[in-house]
Design a protein around this motif. Structure first.
Motif, short mmCIF file in Angstrom:
data_model
loop_
_atom_site.label_atom_id
_atom_site.label_comp_id
_atom_site.label_asym_id
_atom_site.label_seq_id
_atom_site.Cartn_x
_atom_site.Cartn_y
_atom_site.Cartn_z
N ASP A 1 -21.22 33.97 58.27
CA ASP A 1 -22.01 35.16 58.65
C ASP A 1 -23.36 34.65 58.74
N VAL A 2 -23.85 34.11 57.69
CA VAL A 2 -25.05 33.81 57.74
C VAL A 2 -25.40 32.30 58.62
N THR A 3 -24.57 31.59 58.78
CA THR A 3 -24.42 30.50 59.92
C THR A 3 -24.50 31.34 61.30
N LYS A 4 -23.60 32.09 61.43
CA LYS A 4 -23.78 32.75 63.03
C LYS A 4 -25.26 33.42 63.09
N TYR A 5 -25.71 34.18 62.07
CA TYR A 5 -27.06 34.77 62.34
C TYR A 5 -28.10 33.74 62.55
#
Length: 274
Positions: free
Chosen positions: A9-13
């Motif tokens: 999720d952090v990577t996508k954000y």
């Protein structure tokens, strides 16, 4: 497992944030540069924020070019195009989605096929048609190619397929006519798609350049993109004035999107045009 999901999720954000920064930086720099003086813009290394908010660039634009006239022309042409596309697309989309008639599917495929024809291919026949009808250098000629939109018909048809047939049949059983059903039941339920189509048509009309360039022969009929191009040619070395003129050109679209963004996103989500 939870740690891996959080990392994903952090990577996508982060990727989305990087994409937003790349897309928005030129727009933000343009707006901020419109408040700078020319020496401040040309300073190296460049600065992001202006030392002082300077409105002289906007005064200079209004004093050297008739941007009020260009703005009025763009508003009139965009309003006619949006109203025409909303009316024709909603009526045709409703017919394709809820009525059965001979050749319906073939006709819909023909409508979709027109999306494959580039505007540059159609522009010469359209120009000859506008010339034969004596529509050159008129509002009617400027809006001629945008009165009916195949993409709008497709968008409205896809959305109206989601409206329950039972709702329409119940209205018919209660004695409602087809026009009343369309106006009082179908159109209110199609507001998200209509809002999305409004934004699409408004942007297409607002930024149209090639067709107005061919049809408009006098500066009184210029739209904002044409006026901006002419202005940039006159003031090649005045980046400060060019940034102010460009900001004035895109500002109405940004305001319209901010007012309609909720309906616009709903329309994209419900029609699958993500």
């Amino acid at each position: 497992m939870r740690a891996a999901t959080r990392t994903l999720d952090v990577t996508k954000y982060l990727l989305l944030l990087m994409g937003a920064v790349v897309m928005l930086t030129p727009l933000i720099w343009m707006v901020l540069a419109s408040f700078k003086t020319l020496p401040e813009i040309l300073t190296f290394p460049p600065t992001f924020l202006p030392d002082h908010v300077n409105l002289d660039n906007y005064r200079g634009v209004f004093e050297t070019a008739d941007f009020v006239r260009y703005f009025v022309n763009s508003v009139v042409i965009a309003a006619i195009s949006v109203v025409s596309v909303l009316v024709t697309s909603s009526m045709a989309g409703y017919a394709f989605a809820k009525f059965t008639f001979p050749g319906r599917d073939v006709l819909f495929i023909v409508v979709l096929a027109t999306l494959m024809i580039p505007f540059q291919v159609r522009v010469i026949p359209l120009y000859v048609l506008a010339s034969d009808l004596h529509l050159l250098n008129t509002y009617a000629g400027m809006v001629l190619p945008t009165l009916v939109d195949a993409f709008g018909i497709f968008l409205m048809r896809q959305y109206m397929l989601s409206i329950p047939n039972e709702l329409i049949e119940s209205a018919r059983v209660d004695g409602a006519g087809e026009l009343r059903i369309f106006v009082q039941i179908v159109l209110p339920l199609a507001k998200p798609a209509l809002s999305a189509l409004t934004i699409f048509t408004l942007v297409m009309s607002w930024e149209s350049f090639l067709w107005p360039l061919l049809v408009a022969s006098s500066p009184d009929m210029y739209t904002l993109p044409l006026g901006l191009a002419q202005f940039a040619g006159r003031f090649l070395n005045r980046t400060d004035l060019q940034m102010a003129a460009a900001t004035m050109t895109v500002l109405p679209l940004l305001i319209a999107f901010l007012f309609m963004q909720k309906r616009f996103i709903e329309g994209l989500a419900t029609t699958g045009m993500k």
